[in-house]
Design a protein around this motif. Sequence first.
Motif, PDB file in Angstrom:
ATOM      1  N   ALA A  86       0.826  -1.214   0.000  1.00 36.36           N
ATOM      2  CA  ALA A  86       0.000   0.000   0.000  1.00 36.36           C
ATOM      3  C   ALA A  86       0.857   1.260   0.000  1.00 36.36           C
ATOM      4  O   ALA A  86       0.472   2.266  -0.600  1.00 36.36           O
ATOM      5  N   ASP A  87       2.014   1.213   0.643  1.00 39.47           N
ATOM      6  CA  ASP A  87       2.853   2.416   0.695  1.00 39.47           C
ATOM      7  C   ASP A  87       3.526   2.733  -0.640  1.00 39.47           C
ATOM      8  O   ASP A  87       4.131   3.777  -0.792  1.00 39.47           O
ATOM      9  N   LYS A  88       3.394   1.845  -1.616  1.00 36.27           N
ATOM     10  CA  LYS A  88       3.922   2.106  -2.962  1.00 36.27           C
ATOM     11  C   LYS A  88       2.873   2.743  -3.884  1.00 36.27           C
ATOM     12  O   LYS A  88       3.173   3.130  -4.995  1.00 36.27           O
ATOM     13  N   LEU A  89       1.640   2.832  -3.407  1.00 39.91           N
ATOM     14  CA  LEU A  89       0.576   3.491  -4.164  1.00 39.91           C
ATOM     15  C   LEU A  89       0.539   4.974  -3.808  1.00 39.91           C
ATOM     16  O   LEU A  89       0.879   5.363  -2.691  1.00 39.91           O
ATOM     17  N   ASP A  90       0.119   5.784  -4.762  1.00 40.03           N
ATOM     18  CA  ASP A  90      -0.062   7.203  -4.459  1.00 40.03           C
ATOM     19  C   ASP A  90      -1.106   7.329  -3.360  1.00 40.03           C
ATOM     20  O   ASP A  90      -2.158   6.669  -3.417  1.00 40.03           O
ATOM     21  N   PRO A  91      -0.876   8.158  -2.360  1.00 37.86           N
ATOM     22  CA  PRO A  91      -1.833   8.287  -1.250  1.00 37.86           C
ATOM     23  C   PRO A  91      -3.235   8.695  -1.718  1.00 37.86           C
ATOM     24  O   PRO A  91      -4.229   8.232  -1.172  1.00 37.86           O
ATOM     25  N   GLU A  92      -3.301   9.534  -2.743  1.00 36.49           N
ATOM     26  CA  GLU A  92      -4.600   9.955  -3.258  1.00 36.49           C
ATOM     27  C   GLU A  92      -5.355   8.780  -3.871  1.00 36.49           C
ATOM     28  O   GLU A  92      -6.566   8.625  -3.664  1.00 36.49           O
ATOM     29  N   VAL A  93      -4.643   7.946  -4.614  1.00 33.69           N
ATOM     30  CA  VAL A  93      -5.252   6.772  -5.235  1.00 33.69           C
ATOM     31  C   VAL A  93      -5.719   5.788  -4.161  1.00 33.69           C
ATOM     32  O   VAL A  93      -6.810   5.224  -4.247  1.00 33.69           O
ATOM     33  N   LEU A  94      -4.908   5.603  -3.154  1.00 34.73           N
ATOM     34  CA  LEU A  94      -5.254   4.695  -2.069  1.00 34.73           C
ATOM     35  C   LEU A  94      -6.536   5.145  -1.365  1.00 34.73           C
ATOM     36  O   LEU A  94      -7.433   4.335  -1.107  1.00 34.73           O
ATOM     37  N   ASP A  95      -6.654   6.440  -1.099  1.00 36.94           N
ATOM     38  CA  ASP A  95      -7.881   6.947  -0.465  1.00 36.94           C
ATOM     39  C   ASP A  95      -9.097   6.789  -1.380  1.00 36.94           C
ATOM     40  O   ASP A  95     -10.192   6.478  -0.916  1.00 36.94           O
ATOM     41  N   ILE A  96      -8.906   6.991  -2.674  1.00 35.71           N
ATOM     42  CA  ILE A  96     -10.018   6.810  -3.620  1.00 35.71           C
ATOM     43  C   ILE A  96     -10.451   5.349  -3.660  1.00 35.71           C
ATOM     44  O   ILE A  96     -11.651   5.047  -3.677  1.00 35.71           O
ATOM     45  N   LEU A  97      -9.494   4.431  -3.661  1.00 36.41           N
ATOM     46  CA  LEU A  97      -9.834   3.006  -3.651  1.00 36.41           C
ATOM     47  C   LEU A  97     -10.607   2.644  -2.377  1.00 36.41           C
ATOM     48  O   LEU A  97     -11.610   1.924  -2.429  1.00 36.41           O
ATOM     49  N   ARG A  98     -10.134   3.109  -1.241  1.00 43.10           N
ATOM     50  CA  ARG A  98     -10.815   2.827   0.029  1.00 43.10           C
ATOM     51  C   ARG A  98     -12.237   3.385   0.027  1.00 43.10           C
ATOM     52  O   ARG A  98     -13.192   2.708   0.405  1.00 43.10           O
ATOM     53  N   LEU A  99     -12.359   4.640  -0.379  1.00 39.07           N
ATOM     54  CA  LEU A  99     -13.660   5.307  -0.409  1.00 39.07           C
ATOM     55  C   LEU A  99     -14.615   4.576  -1.343  1.00 39.07           C
ATOM     56  O   LEU A  99     -15.779   4.358  -1.015  1.00 39.07           O
ATOM     57  N   SER A 100     -14.119   4.159  -2.489  1.00 38.88           N
ATOM     58  CA  SER A 100     -14.949   3.439  -3.458  1.00 38.88           C
ATOM     59  C   SER A 100     -15.387   2.089  -2.919  1.00 38.88           C
ATOM     60  O   SER A 100     -16.546   1.690  -3.088  1.00 38.88           O
ATOM     61  N   MET A 101     -14.467   1.378  -2.276  1.00 39.86           N
ATOM     62  CA  MET A 101     -14.821   0.076  -1.706  1.00 39.86           C
ATOM     63  C   MET A 101     -15.901   0.226  -0.645  1.00 39.86           C
ATOM     64  O   MET A 101     -16.837  -0.580  -0.595  1.00 39.86           O
ATOM     65  N   PHE A 102     -15.779   1.239   0.191  1.00 43.39           N
ATOM     66  CA  PHE A 102     -16.808   1.431   1.221  1.00 43.39           C
ATOM     67  C   PHE A 102     -18.171   1.649   0.584  1.00 43.39           C
ATOM     68  O   PHE A 102     -19.162   1.046   0.990  1.00 43.39           O
ATOM     69  N   GLN A 103     -18.221   2.509  -0.417  1.00 46.31           N
ATOM     70  CA  GLN A 103     -19.504   2.798  -1.049  1.00 46.31           C
ATOM     71  C   GLN A 103     -20.100   1.558  -1.715  1.00 46.31           C
ATOM     72  O   GLN A 103     -21.299   1.299  -1.585  1.00 46.31           O
ATOM     73  N   LEU A 104     -19.280   0.811  -2.421  1.00 53.00           N
ATOM     74  CA  LEU A 104     -19.776  -0.372  -3.120  1.00 53.00           C
ATOM     75  C   LEU A 104     -20.227  -1.479  -2.164  1.00 53.00           C
ATOM     76  O   LEU A 104     -21.220  -2.159  -2.410  1.00 53.00           O
ATOM     77  N   LEU A 105     -19.479  -1.659  -1.082  1.00 55.34           N
ATOM     78  CA  LEU A 105     -19.753  -2.789  -0.188  1.00 55.34           C
ATOM     79  C   LEU A 105     -20.715  -2.483   0.947  1.00 55.34           C
ATOM     80  O   LEU A 105     -21.367  -3.382   1.466  1.00 55.34           O
ATOM     81  N   HIS A 106     -20.813  -1.227   1.353  1.00 57.21           N
ATOM     82  CA  HIS A 106     -21.538  -0.924   2.576  1.00 57.21           C
ATOM     83  C   HIS A 106     -22.704   0.060   2.428  1.00 57.21           C
ATOM     84  O   HIS A 106     -23.461   0.238   3.378  1.00 57.21           O
ATOM     85  N   LEU A 107     -22.829   0.712   1.308  1.00 58.66           N
ATOM     86  CA  LEU A 107     -23.935   1.635   1.124  1.00 58.66           C
ATOM     87  C   LEU A 107     -24.931   1.042   0.135  1.00 58.66           C
ATOM     88  O   LEU A 107     -24.646   0.971  -1.059  1.00 58.66           O
ATOM     89  N   ASP A 108     -26.064   0.619   0.630  1.00 57.62           N
ATOM     90  CA  ASP A 108     -27.030  -0.048  -0.234  1.00 57.62           C
ATOM     91  C   ASP A 108     -27.936   0.924  -0.983  1.00 57.62           C
ATOM     92  O   ASP A 108     -28.569   0.548  -1.960  1.00 57.62           O
ATOM     93  N   ARG A 109     -28.004   2.169  -0.564  1.00 60.67           N
ATOM     94  CA  ARG A 109     -28.870   3.138  -1.238  1.00 60.67           C
ATOM     95  C   ARG A 109     -28.130   3.977  -2.261  1.00 60.67           C
ATOM     96  O   ARG A 109     -28.705   4.826  -2.918  1.00 60.67           O
ATOM     97  N   VAL A 110     -26.822   3.735  -2.396  1.00 61.53           N
ATOM     98  CA  VAL A 110     -26.026   4.477  -3.369  1.00 61.53           C
ATOM     99  C   VAL A 110     -25.764   3.553  -4.554  1.00 61.53           C
ATOM    100  O   VAL A 110     -25.214   2.469  -4.387  1.00 61.53           O
ATOM    101  N   PRO A 111     -26.170   3.956  -5.767  1.00 59.72           N
ATOM    102  CA  PRO A 111     -25.970   3.075  -6.926  1.00 59.72           C
ATOM    103  C   PRO A 111     -24.481   2.868  -7.216  1.00 59.72           C
ATOM    104  O   PRO A 111     -23.663   3.770  -7.034  1.00 59.72           O
ATOM    105  N   ALA A 112     -24.132   1.667  -7.666  1.00 62.52           N
ATOM    106  CA  ALA A 112     -22.743   1.322  -7.960  1.00 62.52           C
ATOM    107  C   ALA A 112     -22.168   2.186  -9.092  1.00 62.52           C
ATOM    108  O   ALA A 112     -20.979   2.406  -9.150  1.00 62.52           O
ATOM    109  N   SER A 113     -23.020   2.670  -9.964  1.00 61.11           N
ATOM    110  CA  SER A 113     -22.515   3.503 -11.062  1.00 61.11           C
ATOM    111  C   SER A 113     -22.106   4.867 -10.541  1.00 61.11           C
ATOM    112  O   SER A 113     -21.416   5.589 -11.185  1.00 61.11           O
TER     113      SER A 113
END
Length: 96
Positions: free
Chosen positions: A69-96
């Motif tokens: 993880a420390d070899k990824l750009d910090p901005e990209v890492l935060d975007i990946l984390r944020l996206s995973m949370f939305q896809l996996l844990h928010l049922d009222r937010v469309p995946a698109s």
Amino acid sequence: MIAPARLAAYEALRTVSDGRGDLPHALARDRGRLGDERDRALAGEIATGTLRWRAAFDHVIVAFGRRPADKLDPEVLDILRLSMFQLLHLDRVPAS
């Protein structure tokens, strides 16, 4: 175009990840710019949930990304984390 709530959550996460502040202060600043109460609530839920699940998300990112993880750009890492949370844990937010 990025939804204002998602952008506010991202900016709060960047503040925390960079060590420039803690989550409550970052959220207060970034959500304050949102006019709609639903957007403020969504930004808070995304940022809080992303940090709560951060270790699990990092494990998945490293496993599938085939690099530390420390070899990824910090901005990209935060975007990946944020996206995973939305896809996996928010049922009222469309995946698109």
